[in-house]
Design a protein around this motif. Structure first.
Motif, PDB file in Angstrom:
ATOM      1  N   GLU A 114       0.817  -1.190   0.000  1.00 53.13           N
ATOM      2  CA  GLU A 114       0.000   0.000   0.000  1.00 53.13           C
ATOM      3  C   GLU A 114       0.857   1.248   0.000  1.00 53.13           C
ATOM      4  N   ASP A 149      -2.541   4.591   3.380  1.00 52.69           N
ATOM      5  CA  ASP A 149      -3.554   3.577   3.705  1.00 52.69           C
ATOM      6  C   ASP A 149      -2.906   2.253   4.105  1.00 52.69           C
ATOM      7  N   THR A 170     -10.422  -0.940   5.245  1.00 49.28           N
ATOM      8  CA  THR A 170     -10.477   0.152   4.278  1.00 49.28           C
ATOM      9  C   THR A 170      -9.113   0.314   3.625  1.00 49.28           C
ATOM     10  N   TYR A 178      -6.263   0.375   0.444  1.00 50.14           N
ATOM     11  CA  TYR A 178      -5.846  -0.664  -0.507  1.00 50.14           C
ATOM     12  C   TYR A 178      -5.724  -2.026   0.171  1.00 50.14           C
ATOM     13  N   ARG A 214      -9.215  -3.438   1.195  1.00 52.99           N
ATOM     14  CA  ARG A 214     -10.003  -3.894   0.037  1.00 52.99           C
ATOM     15  C   ARG A 214      -9.523  -5.249  -0.448  1.00 52.99           C
ATOM     16  N   LEU A 215      -8.201  -5.388  -0.588  1.00 45.09           N
ATOM     17  CA  LEU A 215      -7.680  -6.660  -1.094  1.00 45.09           C
ATOM     18  C   LEU A 215      -7.852  -7.797  -0.092  1.00 45.09           C
ATOM     19  N   VAL A 242     -11.614  -8.779  -0.275  1.00 45.77           N
ATOM     20  CA  VAL A 242     -12.023  -9.447  -1.513  1.00 45.77           C
ATOM     21  C   VAL A 242     -11.348 -10.818  -1.632  1.00 45.77           C
ATOM     22  N   ALA A 302     -12.711  -7.912  -9.241  1.00 47.65           N
ATOM     23  CA  ALA A 302     -12.216  -6.975  -8.227  1.00 47.65           C
ATOM     24  C   ALA A 302     -10.693  -7.058  -8.098  1.00 47.65           C
ATOM     25  N   TRP A 347      -8.498  -3.866  -8.897  1.00 45.57           N
ATOM     26  CA  TRP A 347      -7.921  -3.218  -7.720  1.00 45.57           C
ATOM     27  C   TRP A 347      -6.461  -3.567  -7.492  1.00 45.57           C
TER      28      TRP A 347
END
Length: 415
Positions: free
Chosen positions: A8, A12, A18, A20, A23-24, A27, A192, A196
């Motif tokens: 990241e 972040d 929340t 990067y 999110r990864l 997901v 995703a 992403w």
């Protein structure tokens, strides 16, 4: 290859939900939930599948063994490839295969197509978990324990979801419809990760030198693991456990329906208990292992599972059997976190990742034969006789763990 480009930016870094990294993590964990849901939903659906496709217990067991066997074979090479290529390459490739495999299962009208779907799902699933865990390690350092806790728990969520999905689907549609939402989630996760993920895609270069290196690497790993007497016995103990686990994961709902006269919904509830109870006992077992010794907690877990399974086989009555299933789940699911730590203690530091992938290939591969065993014995004798045979696996595995504890320290000296 360095995976620094997967990390990241400073604004972040290491957020669990929340940014990067978050999110990864979410997901990738959703992908593992979907994979586990899709693989495990077959168990509570199995009595219906057997009736509709007119297949025997042995044919059902062989389909499970094919799926889990190919999954096992993918463990070692997928970890090595995700180091040589990128995590994103392996994850998206695995998810793409899974979308195809689950789609085949959703349209299977005969046993041959059903087997093909199981094979493609097994191959795709084998590519996913090791690179996914490597990705989590890339993204998190300070909060790695929390990140792994969330990611590994997502698999137990998948098992519990599979039981609920089976009940819902059988109430309103055919068994094939269970795979439609699974395909949708798998495709979403692949898209995703594609959009992403900051990594690029890299294709493998199959030149003679790299193939020779891979063969040499595999030979070195096998020689190192099999040359360590303590590791050989640990691997046998874990393989016997995996044989029991795969047997239960494949046939517990069918056993409860055919041998204990459970209605389908309640049998699915017993299957869900494996994962709900598992999510609760795994962290507790891990902390007890740290405090009182891994071998003691592992042996106690197997003893509990053995007594509970003996009780399930010998009693009748829904309440008693259901209680036995809950206790069986507690013993069975307390074992892996303790034994995985036990194994990691015994690996040399310099080859820990490759050794873990190789041992996973061995014990999951041998464990995958459990469903073929249950299918064969249940077809020739009964589900009760088949599950009684699992008592021997649990007893021998427990005896090995106790023996290892008495003949040496908790782990081999590293190096």
């Amino acid at each position: 290859m360095s995976h620094g480009h997967a990390e990241e930016s400073s604004d972040d870094r290491e957020r669990l939900l929340t940014g990067y990294s978050g999110r990864l993590l979410l997901v990738a964990s959703l992908g593992w939930t979907a994979i586990q849901t899709g693989r495990l939903v077959l168990s509570p659906l199995l009595p219906t599948v057997m009736d509709e496709l007119a297949i025997t217990e042995l044919q059902s067991g062989m389909a499970f063994s094919l799926l889990w066997g190919l999954y096992a074979l993918g463990q070692f090479p997928s970890g090595r490839l995700s180091d040589a290529l990128t995590r994103k390459t392996l994850l998206v490739a695995g998810l793409s295969l899974l979308a195809v495999g689950f789609s085949i299962l959703a349209t299977a009208s005969g046993y041959s197509v059903f087997l093909l779907g199981a094979a493609v799902v097994g191959a795709g699933a084998g590519l996913y978990p090791t690179p996914a865990r490597a990705l989590v390690s890339d993204l998190f350092v300070e909060r790695r324990g929390q990140a792994f806790g969330l990611h590994t728990a997502s698999g137990d969520v998948g098992g519990a979801t599979a039981a609920g999905l089976a009940v819902a689907v059988l109430a309103i549609a055919t068994w094939r419809a269970a795979y439609i939402p699974v395909v949708a989630v798998v495709v979403f996760v692949a898209l995703a990760l594609h959009l992403w993920g900051r990594e690029s895609y890299t294709l493998p270069q199959f030149d003679p030198e790299s193939l020779a290196d891979a063969a040499s690497d595999t030979t070195d790993t096998a020689r190192r693991l099999l040359g360590n007497r303590r590791l050989r016995w640990l691997l046998l103990a874990y393989s016997l456990y995996a044989f029991t686990w795969q047997s239960a994961a494949g046939f517990l709902p069918t056993f409860l329906q055919r041998a204990k006269d459970f209605p389908p919904g309640l049998a699915s509830g017993g299957f869900a208990a494996l994962f709900v109870v598992g999510a609760l006992v795994k962290p507790l077992a891990g902390s007890l292992g740290d405090r009182f010794g891994r071998s003691r907690v592992a042996a106690a877990a197997l003893a509990l599972a053995t007594l509970a399974l003996a009780g399930i086989l010998s009693v009748s009555g829904t309440a008693l059997v259901a209680g036995g299933v809950v206790v069986f789940a507690a013993g069975l699911m307390a074992y892996p976190p303790v034994m995985q730590a036990f194994l990691m203690d015994a690996f040399p530091d310099g080859s820990m990742g490759g050794d873990l992938g190789a041992t996973r290939t061995v014990y999951i591969g041998l464990g995958s034969l459990g469903t073929t065993y249950v299918g064969f014995v249940a077809g020739r004798a009964s589900y009760t006789v088949a599950f009684a045979g699992l008592l021997a696996c649990l007893l021998v595995s427990g005896a090995i763990v106790v023996w290892l504890a008495r003949t040496g320290r908790e782990a081999e000296p590293k190096g």
